[in-house]
Design an enzyme around this catalytic site. Structure first.
Site, mmCIF file in Angstrom:
data_model
loop_
_atom_site.group_PDB
_atom_site.id
_atom_site.type_symbol
_atom_site.label_atom_id
_atom_site.label_comp_id
_atom_site.label_asym_id
_atom_site.label_seq_id
_atom_site.Cartn_x
_atom_site.Cartn_y
_atom_site.Cartn_z
ATOM 1 N N HIS A 73 0.764 -1.152 -0.020
ATOM 2 C CA HIS A 73 0.087 0.059 -0.047
ATOM 3 C C HIS A 73 0.725 1.207 0.117
ATOM 4 C CE1 HIS A 73 -3.214 -2.869 2.263
ATOM 5 N NE2 HIS A 73 -3.179 -2.979 0.838
ATOM 6 N N GLU A 127 -3.115 -6.367 -10.052
ATOM 7 C CA GLU A 127 -1.590 -6.061 -9.150
ATOM 8 C C GLU A 127 -0.822 -7.219 -9.963
ATOM 9 O OE1 GLU A 127 -1.962 -6.294 -4.937
ATOM 10 O OE2 GLU A 127 -3.970 -5.054 -4.911
ATOM 11 N N GLU A 149 -3.379 -13.407 -3.927
ATOM 12 C CA GLU A 149 -2.330 -12.366 -4.111
ATOM 13 C C GLU A 149 -1.224 -12.583 -3.264
ATOM 14 O OE1 GLU A 149 -3.633 -8.487 -2.554
ATOM 15 O OE2 GLU A 149 -5.387 -9.230 -2.307
#
Length: 413
Positions: free
Chosen positions: A243, A273, A369
């Site tokens: 982040h 991503e 992820e």
């Protein structure tokens, strides 16, 4: 007293604590009226089971989920009060008629003319109930005190876990919107990949992806609220955190890159991503990247109905341990989707972590992820992350992310 001052005093005496104003026509919402009624019916079923006659929802995600209205707090409280017969949003006068236009159901506006008019409006809607459902993970200590003072210290029941469980399984309309988000995220990824070049700044590349996604949302969803879409494009050292905000760092040849696209359609978050390299990675970086890709592919194969979040996590942990890389794992392996952003709405009961025993079921939507983070000074240093979105079906799961991953696709230049 002058006539002007007398007129001013009269106005001050007659200003109301709250009012209703249907300014304009109702706007198209993200979902049909039938969808909202079905959600409210499920909530009322939960209320009946828990013997709760009225619920005071205060979070952005639950108010949006049950009414369609996504508020902008800016220091002011908001609510959605649900009874067996009504659903009413409570909004600040600064927003005028927009909350009513974008709410499924009724709306009450509270004014700023005196402190705590919000709670006076809520009190009128609650109607003296002695047992009230709240969101304990959102109601602050200060607001809890106000609730007790203005509503006569009713018994409060935490509805947050039950509403989270209800949001975990998506409807057909929700899944259709999430599919659209995944498609638009892929377009953002393509725009970012096209903008990557030596000397370009992270911010310039991020803006290219964001602009592409916002333009497509405006084209494909012209009735939606256009806000909150963003990109985190990171390079070099800045890839270590998932982040990390965008910087003005200029890309250099040999950099590890992290592409992160987040289109927002009416409060519904999706994500893409990817790990990339600007130029050929060194041998150790390539090895780490390929290991993370292998973890990703194993994770994709595990997502199906009947398996628990913890079981998926354990299998991926086993794989990374065999690769000698488990100590570099950064966070959980995935999470739920829906009414969600980086500052509201997480469904913590559907995250792929060791401490979550939730069993996947048809209608759930989760990410895969995996991320490995190797600190500076370590061979292969950087953050490696891939992210796909999967819709759990009756027999397996469908991957709705199309942007390619891995060294074959994402070595640039």
């Amino acid at each position: 007293m002058t006539d002007h001052l007398k007129d001013l005093a009269t106005q001050l005496d007659t200003r109301v604590d709250s009012f209703t104003c249907h300014n304009g026509e109702k706007s198209p919402l993200p979902f049909s009226s039938q969808e909202y009624e079905q959600r409210l019916a499920r909530l009322r079923g939960i209320m009946a089971q828990m013997d709760v006659p009225v619920v005071l929802l205060t979070s952005m995600h639950n108010i949006a989920y049950y009414s369609g209205f996504l508020y902008c707090s800016f220091g002011r409280p908001y609510a959605c009060v649900v009874t067996p017969d009504t659903c009413t949003t409570v909004s600040a006068n600064i927003d005028a008629g927009q909350p009513w236009r974008r709410s499924h159901g009724a709306n009450v506006i509270y004014t700023d003319w005196q402190r705590d008019n919000y709670w006076r409006a809520v009190r009128d809607l609650v109607g003296g109930a002695r047992r009230i459902g709240i969101e304990a993970d959102h109601l602050t200590l200060a607001q809890s005190g106000k609730l007790a003072d203005f509503l006569g210290a009713p018994e409060v029941v935490d509805m947050a876990p039950a509403t989270m469980q209800a949001r975990m399984v998506k409807s057909a309309e929700e899944i259709a919107l999430i599919r659209e988000g995944a498609r638009i995220a892929d377009l953002g990824g393509e725009a970012i990949r096209a903008a990557i070049q030596e000397g370009a700044r992270e911010i310039d590349i991020a803006m290219a992806g964001r602009d592409a996604m916002e333009a497509e949302i405006a084209r494909a969803h012209p009735d939606s609220e256009l806000r909150d879409t963003w990109v985190w494009f990171q390079s070099g050292l800045n890839t270590d955190g998932a982040h990390n905000p965008v910087t003005t760092r200029a890309l250099r040849r040999g950099d590890i890159l992290s592409l992160n696209c987040f289109p927002m359609i009416s409060g519904y978050y999706t994500a893409l991503e990817r790990t990339l390299f600007l130029g050929e990675p060194d041998a150790e970086s390539l090895r780490i990247w390929q290991a993370n890709v292998a973890t990703h592919e194993l994770g994709l194969s595990l997502i199906r109905p009947g398996i628990s979040c913890a079981e998926i996590c354990a299998e991926l942990n086993r794989f990374l341990a065999e690769e000698g890389l488990l100590r570099y794992r950064s966070f959980g392996y995935g999470h739920s989707f829906g009414v969600l952003s980086h500052y509201y709405g997480r469904e913590a009961g559907l995250e792929l972590r060791e401490d979550i025993d939730t069993v996947l079921a048809p209608g759930m939507v989760v990410s895969m992820e995996p991320m490995l983070w190797l600190p500076e000074g370590t061979p292969g240093a950087g953050g490696y992350r891939e992210h796909d979105i999967l819709v759990v079906g009756e027999a397996g799961a469908e991957n709705i992310t199309g942007f390619p991953y891995g060294p074959e696709a994402n070595i640039i230049g």
